[in-house]
Design a protein around this motif. Structure first.
Motif: not given
Lengths: 597, 597
Positions: B223-228
């Protein structure tokens, strides 16, 4: 291939531990029902169910039964399935050998029917209704009727139906208005419409034998003025060949939430004034006859709850062992695992498993009591067995079908988003399961039957005997089940307290008794299920110690019993308060205060 | 005409007693939210819901959303309904006035949304997802994004979606693989497929604003490598007009158990390599942004449970007051009565009513805590309110949606055989309701969130504060509610004991905590619901004594609270044992022992 495997090891263990299997050969007529035959029957039935019947379940749901010009067409695969069922001799299993049956124990037939029902619940209703018709004709038909109809119904060449419900007469059967008028030749002309007639018309058999409730002119009001008639789709000649088409027709099918492949018919009798029927038993005694069908059918519907819980469970297990999602809780790595490793998924699977096994144990016990009530030579033994069977019947029906719905709902939940997608198949079970708490007497009616007729039968002797049995067993629970003894004993005590309370209510507090009926039935079913699972667990432990059987299966039986008692039972034990509350607050609102506007 | 009447009296009472209504005008920005405005809003929304939206529910179920050549068509009546909703200004209710919103309390918007959702749950998902997109853009979007997108989303001209799930990444959002690559102009090219995208494509609005989670090249795992990213269906020019069609398409729709009118899309991004997106907030912080949407959406999904319970309840009441069947229990005559007179039917209706009112009270309280967390001027007050809102969110979501399914199932049961016939409409609620325990984080995930993050937040301060509040109130329960004091106090004590146990477990017993999560959440929700109903009952009694309000309504509130505490609460209180049992017996079976063959 289907996703259903007949759970033969579990079914046989249930028959052995609570279905009386060891005692079967000692009963008159059951001499052949020894271990080898039972094992062979279960194995063959299991193959039929999982390999032939189960694959038809999704197509039956998608295509459903279709009515065109008065003819109901079933999905193509259904003909071959029905042919295999009939040709294998499966319809004949438990019926009278005088009319072509095999005369095997009803408990064994129940096990076979469970597998057929898991495989395809919509189809299973066809043999279920036929069985009911056979029971009623066997008990109440004339010799001529028996020889004319029973061989064909028992062989499966013909099928049967049960025609009670009319639009204004659902739970209140006595309100029905269909008419029968006697003709000079002794037959009757039937007129009227019936609704919700399961498999009332279809293309699987050459004839359909309708058992119909109707009133004679001048008959008393209510249930005391109802007579039963046999109304064949095709009239039957004296030599057993088929005659003219009778004036009875399916005029429409219901569009239902589930069991799409089971045609639910509106049946019209005598539109042209030519519907011929023959009275079964005496005039105005039809309700008693119908109860013969219904008691059998009620346990059969209870079995649907078991069957759906089992199939939904198996499907959820397959998915949970395949679906990879998230790391295990507390694990050192972040590697994703199959969801069967997650505690909450395990809880759902254990709950579904425990529901299936507890309700199965209740139903098989009920079936064994029915067998004893017919076959025991000692009249007192027969009477006690009949009392037990009657007591358990509403519990079998309502408790098991409620659990079936809950298990099917959990089955969807295990699948997550996939569960809501129809193609997955979990949703079909949730839709199919929902009818079982309704038909054959709603579960509310079952609860009333339990707290009314059944609790009071023979001065309460039957429930007292059952509670004594449970308490005696529980006092002796040790070793593997010792940690669960106190919790189970509390459940038994609550059940007794609840029963004593309702028994003492009498007519002055009849509204309280009726108000408490549903939580009382839930308490009853849960305590009984916990007790039967505990008995199975103690036997499993004995076998483990003796080095008998499959250790993994036996350890799972013990774990399931412990889980049920520790995790499921306490909430049911707590229903004692609600039961004692009776109808409190049910009538605090005036009728119009329920509405929002 | 529909069978839904907006329950305005009950909704307003809930807002007054547990939704903080009297305090709204004292909060910054809510000055206008006084009694008159609230009454007017509820009345107008109630008319819209019951007269315009509710009649579209059956047709939406029958026809569903249909995908043809990439275009999703909604049923004809949906255009007029959506137009009425937008033209009435309803989407703007609780949003920032800077962007065209009315800036009214979220609790009031929650009440309006409840009515819209009761009226047509499938449709209600469209504004729900749009609200989520507005929340995320408001909190994390750039000024340019806000001015470009928010006015159109808030007015309802455009709608929004939330694109998280991929086939391998359901509950484990961190496993997603969609990609985003930065372009020289600062925009990103998006590629990937998303599933279960609610209202991902449709014909109701001129543009659809997708918020999409994806990974940048070389981003950290999980989850720390997810962007919106914001990915509009039609690109938006700097002046706000619509530009080229973006390379994002709906490639298929799911065939679902329920909410047929809500298109559940498989969305494909960048099939032609031309899908343009714009980053929302910072790189690799997309998960935090998504939580902004999710917390809002989770309470909104919980509200679906309330809404379906309410509609199923109303439908069952109408039927029970019309359907004549059997004489009243204990009556002197055999005259058949409407089934609302039968104790077991009353029990079902009271249960459904109590479920709807208890879960409504929880959700409105949650919404009021969210309002306070945003608006209170005192930072400590804001923090306490935020802690309470966060604590209640998983309970609002999971408890209410479980009750929604149970209420819909009871709704079918009240209808008997008619309930299983699709045309009756009760079955639609049962089918629609079943999605709510699954999406926006399954109820199992909610329970883990409750016993993990939420129970431990701020050293347990928030649940301790809530239990203190409940106990203090309960100690003061007298007059009308005195007979229920002991039972409620036992529930509160069990909840505290359970919370202390799980809180003390720590990491060493994390598997036990996870195993106990679901029964703990049920215990939490039931005790909280009982407490809030008791508070409402005490206020109802005060008004009765003071001669204020509608006596029939107020007496019904007292009866419903008493019923819930005496009849529903005890089984939940008994879950303390199961909670303390933790993961016992969940892992007794090896994985393969779950299988039957």
């Amino acid at each position: 291939m289907s996703d259903y495997s007949a759970p033969i090891e579990e079914i046989q263990f249930a028959l052995e531990t609570v279905g009386g299997m060891a005692d079967w050969p000692s009963l008159p007529g059951f001499a052949e029902a020894g271990d080898d035959l039972v094992a062979a029957v279960l194995e063959e039935a299991g193959k039929l169910a999982s390999e032939v019947i189960a694959p038809t379940n999704p197509v039956g749901d998608r295509e459903g039964a279709v009515l065109t010009d008065g003819v109901v067409k079933t999905p193509d695969d259904f003909k071959a399935m029905h042919r295999a069922y009939v040709d294998g001799g499966w319809p004949t299993l438990a019926f009278d050998s005088e009319y072509g049956g095999q005369g095997l124990p009803g408990a064994l037939a129940m096990a076979v029917t469970e597998m057929v029902t898991s495989a395809n619940m919509a189809y299973s209703l066809n043999p279920l209704l036929t069985s009911g018709a056979i029971s009623a004709l066997t008990a109440h038909g004339s010799d001529e009727q028996k020889s004319l109809y029973l061989p064909k119904l028992i062989s499966g060449a013909w099928t049967g139906t049960m025609n009670l419900t009319e639009p204004q007469a659902g739970s209140d059967v006595g309100a029905l208005r269909s008419k029968a008028e006697k003709q000079p030749d002794g037959s009757y002309l039937i007129t009227g419409q019936k609704i919700y007639i399961t498999w009332g018309e279809h293309d699987l058999a050459e004839n359909i034998v309708h058992l119909v409730l109707a009133r004679l002119p001048g008959a008393p009001e209510g249930t005391r003025g109802i007579s039963m008639f046999v109304v064949p789709k095709f009239l039957v000649n004296a030599d057993g060949t088929l005659g003219a088409r009778n004036d009875v027709r399916c005029v429409s099918l219901e569009h239902k939430l589930g069991i799409h492949a089971s045609p639910t018919c509106v049946m019209s009798f005598g539109d042209e004034g030519k519907c011929v029927g023959y009275i079964v038993g005496e005039e105005n005694r039809g309700m008693r006859n119908m109860f013969t069908m219904m008691n059998h059918a009620r346990v059969g519907v209870g079995l649907e709850g078991v069957a759906i819980a089992e199939r939904a469970y198996q499907k959820a297990v397959i998915y949970a062992r395949e679906r990879v999602q998230s790391a295990a809780i507390g694990a050192k790595t972040r590697d994703a695992v199959t969801i069967v490793h997650h505690p909450d998924v395990r809880r759902m699977l254990m709950t579904m498993r425990a529901y299936a096994e507890a309700s199965r144990a209740i139903i098989y016990r009920n079936a064994w009591a029915m067998d004893r009530s017919h076959k025991l030579e000692n009249p007192e033994g027969r009477k006690a067995a009949e009392g037990e069977a009657d007591l358990l019947t509403p519990v079998s029906k309502a408790f098991s079908t409620d659990l079936g719905v809950e298990a099917a709902s959990l089955g969807i939940q295990v699948h997550g988003g996939m569960g809501f997608v129809e193609e997955t198949g979990a949703a079909q079970h949730y839709r199919d399961a929902r009818i079982a708490p309704i038909y054959e007497g709603t579960n509310g009616i079952q609860a009333l039957d339990l707290v009314g007729r059944k609790l009071n039968a023979d001065g309460g002797a039957h429930w007292r005997a059952l509670i004594d049995e449970m308490r005696t067993f529980c006092q002796g629970m040790d070793r593997a089940m010792a940690p669960q003894q106190e919790t189970l004993m509390a459940g038994i005590a609550a059940l007794q307290d609840a029963a004593e309370t309702l028994f003492a209510n009498g007519f002055e507090r009849i509204v309280d008794t009726a108000g408490a009926a549903t939580p009382y039935l839930r308490l009853f079913g849960t305590v009984l299920g916990a007790y039967l699972l505990a008995r199975q667990a103690m036997e499993a432990e004995r076998r483990l110690a003796a080095g008998e059987g499959n250790p993994a299966f036996l350890r799972a039986k013990i774990a399931t019993a412990r889980f049920f008692i520790e995790q499921i039972l306490p909430a049911a034990t707590a229903l004692l308060g609600p039961v004692k509350g009776g109808a409190a607050h049910l009538f605090d609102l005036d009728e119009e205060d329920f509405a929002r506007a």
